[in-house]
Write a protein that holds these residues in place. Structure first.
Motif, PDB file in Angstrom:
ATOM      1  N   ARG A 404       0.813  -1.207   0.000  1.00 23.10           N
ATOM      2  CA  ARG A 404       0.000   0.000   0.000  1.00 23.10           C
ATOM      3  C   ARG A 404       0.852   1.266   0.000  1.00 23.10           C
ATOM      4  NH1 ARG A 404      -0.491   3.937   3.995  1.00 23.10           N
ATOM      5  NH2 ARG A 404      -0.733   2.362   5.633  1.00 23.10           N
ATOM      6  N   ALA A 405       1.902   1.270   0.816  1.00 26.89           N
ATOM      7  CA  ALA A 405       2.760   2.456   0.922  1.00 26.89           C
ATOM      8  C   ALA A 405       3.475   2.753  -0.398  1.00 26.89           C
ATOM      9  CB  ALA A 405       3.775   2.264   2.043  1.00 26.89           C
ATOM     10  N   LEU A 406       3.943   1.713  -1.082  1.00 30.06           N
ATOM     11  CA  LEU A 406       4.611   1.921  -2.366  1.00 30.06           C
ATOM     12  C   LEU A 406       3.640   2.427  -3.429  1.00 30.06           C
ATOM     13  CD1 LEU A 406       7.023  -1.151  -2.441  1.00 30.06           C
ATOM     14  CD2 LEU A 406       7.693   1.262  -2.368  1.00 30.06           C
ATOM     15  N   GLN A 407       2.394   2.000  -3.360  1.00 31.19           N
ATOM     16  CA  GLN A 407       1.394   2.512  -4.306  1.00 31.19           C
ATOM     17  C   GLN A 407       1.082   3.976  -4.014  1.00 31.19           C
ATOM     18  OE1 GLN A 407       0.188   1.151  -7.011  1.00 31.19           O
ATOM     19  NE2 GLN A 407       1.290  -0.766  -6.687  1.00 31.19           N
ATOM     20  N   GLU A 408       1.056   4.360  -2.755  1.00 29.62           N
ATOM     21  CA  GLU A 408       0.761   5.747  -2.397  1.00 29.62           C
ATOM     22  C   GLU A 408       1.908   6.688  -2.747  1.00 29.62           C
ATOM     23  OE1 GLU A 408      -0.436   6.550   1.587  1.00 29.62           O
ATOM     24  OE2 GLU A 408      -2.015   5.028   1.597  1.00 29.62           O
ATOM     25  N   PHE A 409       3.119   6.177  -2.709  1.00 27.84           N
ATOM     26  CA  PHE A 409       4.302   7.017  -2.935  1.00 27.84           C
ATOM     27  C   PHE A 409       4.319   7.483  -4.391  1.00 27.84           C
ATOM     28  CE2 PHE A 409       8.427   7.249  -0.365  1.00 27.84           C
ATOM     29  CZ  PHE A 409       8.745   8.503  -0.849  1.00 27.84           C
ATOM     30  N   GLN A 410       4.243   8.774  -4.601  1.00 25.60           N
ATOM     31  CA  GLN A 410       4.221   9.319  -5.958  1.00 25.60           C
ATOM     32  C   GLN A 410       5.242  10.448  -6.075  1.00 25.60           C
ATOM     33  OE1 GLN A 410       2.322   8.070  -8.459  1.00 25.60           O
ATOM     34  NE2 GLN A 410       1.455   6.537  -7.057  1.00 25.60           N
ATOM     35  N   ILE A 411       6.108  10.346  -7.070  1.00 24.39           N
ATOM     36  CA  ILE A 411       7.129  11.368  -7.318  1.00 24.39           C
ATOM     37  C   ILE A 411       7.082  11.727  -8.801  1.00 24.39           C
ATOM     38  CG2 ILE A 411       9.593  11.941  -7.210  1.00 24.39           C
ATOM     39  CD1 ILE A 411       9.859   9.716  -5.077  1.00 24.39           C
ATOM     40  N   GLU A 412       6.961  12.995  -9.109  1.00 26.03           N
ATOM     41  CA  GLU A 412       6.926  13.460 -10.491  1.00 26.03           C
ATOM     42  C   GLU A 412       8.042  14.468 -10.723  1.00 26.03           C
ATOM     43  OE1 GLU A 412       3.105  14.985 -11.491  1.00 26.03           O
ATOM     44  OE2 GLU A 412       2.038  13.133 -10.961  1.00 26.03           O
ATOM     45  N   GLY A 413       8.647  14.380 -11.894  1.00 29.46           N
ATOM     46  CA  GLY A 413       9.720  15.296 -12.266  1.00 29.46           C
ATOM     47  C   GLY A 413      11.041  14.583 -12.489  1.00 29.46           C
ATOM     48  N   VAL A 414      11.279  13.517 -11.738  1.00 34.68           N
ATOM     49  CA  VAL A 414      12.470  12.680 -11.937  1.00 34.68           C
ATOM     50  C   VAL A 414      12.020  11.225 -11.984  1.00 34.68           C
ATOM     51  CG1 VAL A 414      14.030  14.299 -10.787  1.00 34.68           C
ATOM     52  CG2 VAL A 414      12.949  12.486  -9.445  1.00 34.68           C
ATOM     53  N   ARG A 415      12.786  10.401 -12.674  1.00 35.00           N
ATOM     54  CA  ARG A 415      12.485   8.978 -12.701  1.00 35.00           C
ATOM     55  C   ARG A 415      13.002   8.329 -11.417  1.00 35.00           C
ATOM     56  NH1 ARG A 415      10.686   7.422 -17.620  1.00 35.00           N
ATOM     57  NH2 ARG A 415      11.122   8.797 -19.384  1.00 35.00           N
TER      58      ARG A 415
END
Length: 493
Positions: A404-415
């Motif tokens: 669940r935590a990995l699905q919630e983790f969202q980062i945009e701008g860098v791969r």
């Protein structure tokens, strides 16, 4: 206790140490290079000093100069190269500045890995099988002879330092010289010592590490064990405590060996005693990491012990104040290392500007990071961006929470490697707890696509189509039609 501590590092570990010091009422001094001027550790510290040149995070002389200027009474090096630099620690000892970690004498001992292995073996603890000495790249004839005596596959390791730099697996004689040259170059760049040594490889083994705490009054305790078998380029990307698949008898035998090694080298502060466990379940000592490690979050979650706080207390001369029997190991914790890199294109680093940064939350979920929306990931440093750790009363609960935590983790701008981590924690070997050091080489299959996934993909495709084909038309911003806007236009009339 200390009055002012210099954090001789950057990134999430610097943030972590600043916060621990703040909780203890200790003033902090940050250092920064030009690319890190606006970094989170700089913003959080009580004061900050610029480093003279790019690359000075690894420069002991620059750190010592700033320590004197700032009037600190202690330095916390995190887990950088400086944390294992005996010359730096000795120079600090000579002028009365405490370095948070083992003393220079201990660092000198464990820096020579072959001598360390021999000392541990002489104490009756099984060890991995190293070459009889270290080699420079020019000693190819002697090195080939040693390699044939050890047998392939084998591992090439840097003789000095303990960050995994210069460590490579070699399957045959034809690979050896090229790998040694690369390993030697990396060792020289990071540790200032180009020598490497050879070690017999143990395929399909488990990499088990035991963190220990030792005070200056003779008390040493272990904090359970972690499994760090899943690695990429010798960096652990997932860690788990306790290690799955070990019997209680195996666990206790490893703990006993770790404590014996820690006493053998008179460990003060936090250190990690590392072992390889073969397919028969036998453990072999491999090396000592005389510092806090990246994966310490998992240990803190199962012990509820703040290891950075303990480092500071021990360095200030305080006793641990508890015995091994009072250390309680509870539940299961899983650690994930989030890197700014592209796993699908050769793990290329991905520096850049972070547009959006949403971290997971909820009970028993922890994220250590220096990042936030609007920050930049510099090109010059390690790709480590954030560390996620979750806890569960059982392994099943912990697995559900990390999914669940990995699905919630969202980062945009860098791969990032978030997609890879999601695949790993869904892999049948990982779910079953039967993974080994070979598991990192396996091909990971995509999770099955569900009807919910298909619905989400259809919605995304529809929105993308509308965005691409929308005709440009003037739109009045909603703020302009609000009462606040109209009232502001009347001000002063």
């Amino acid at each position: 206790m200390f009055n002012k501590v210099l954090i001789a590092n950057r990134g999430e570990i610097a943030v972590r140490v600043v916060r621990a010091c703040c909780d203890m009422g200790i003033r902090t001094v940050a250092v920064y290079e030009p690319d890190d001027m606006g970094a989170l550790h700089v913003r959080l510290a009580d004061e900050a000093h610029p480093l003279p040149r790019q690359g000075d995070y690894r420069n002991p002389d620059a750190m010592l100069t700033i320590a004197r200027q700032a009037g600190v009474d202690a330095i916390h090096p995190g887990y950088g190269i400086i944390s294992e630099h005996p010359g730096f620690v000795r120079a600090c000892e000579e002028i009365g500045i405490t370095v948070i970690g083992p003393g220079s004498a201990t660092l000198e001992q464990v820096r020579n890995k072959i001598d360390t292995l021999e000392k541990v073996r002489a104490a009756g603890i099984p060890t991995t099988r190293p070459s009889s000495r270290a080699f420079s790249p020019s000693e190819s004839e002697a090195m080939f002879a040693e390699a044939e005596a050890i047998g392939f596959p084998l591992v090439v390791k840097a003789h000095a330092g303990g960050h995994g730099r210069g460590t490579h697996l070699v399957y045959n004689r034809e690979m050896l010289l090229n790998v040694v040259q690369r390993s030697s170059g990396a060792a020289q760049a990071f540790y200032g010592d180009a020598h490497v040594y050879l070690e017999a490889a143990m395929p399909a083994s488990r990499y088990i590490e035991v963190p220990v705490l030792g005070d200056t009054h003779g008390t040493i305790v272990h904090l359970g064990e972690r499994d760090g078998s899943i690695q990429r380029n010798t960096r652990k990307v997932i860690g788990e405590s306790p290690a799955p698949g070990l019997s209680q008898e195996q666990r206790e035998a490893i703990w006993a060996s770790a404590l014996k090694v820690a006493h053998l080298f008179n460990i003060h502060g936090v250190a990690t005693i590392e072992f390889v466990v073969d397919q028969a379940g036998q453990h072999y000592f491999t090396e000592i990491k005389p510092r806090i490690q990246v994966e310490h979050l998992a240990t803190e979650m199962v012990t509820r012990i703040d290891t950075v706080r303990e480092q500071l207390r021990i360095a200030a001369g305080e006793a641990l104040g508890y015995t091994q029997e009072q250390v309680r190991l509870s539940g299961v914790a899983i650690f994930c290392r989030i890197n700014a890199e592209d796993p699908w294109h050769g793990y290329m680093p991905s520096p850049g500007h972070i547009n959006s940064f949403r971290i997971p939350g909820g009970p028993n979920v922890r994220v250590d990071t220096y990042a936030y929306a609007g920050t930049d990931v510099p090109v010059h440093y390690d790709s480590l961006l954030a560390k996620l750790a979750v806890w569960g009363a059982t392994r099943s609960e912990c697995l559900n929470r990390v999914h669940r935590a990995l699905q919630e983790f969202q980062i945009e701008g860098v791969r990032t490697n978030l997609g890879l981590l999601r695949l790993i924690v869904n892999d049948p070997e990982f779910v079953a707890g039967t993974y080994t050091t070979d598991s990192s080489q396996h091909h990971l299959t995509e999770a099955p696509v569900t009807d919910d996934n298909l619905g989400d993909l259809a919605a995304i495709a529809a929105l993308a189509f509308l965005a691409l084909n929308r005709e440009a038309s003037p739109v009045t911003p909603s703020a302009f039609t609000s009462g606040w806007y109209h009232d502001s236009r009347r001000l002063g009339s």
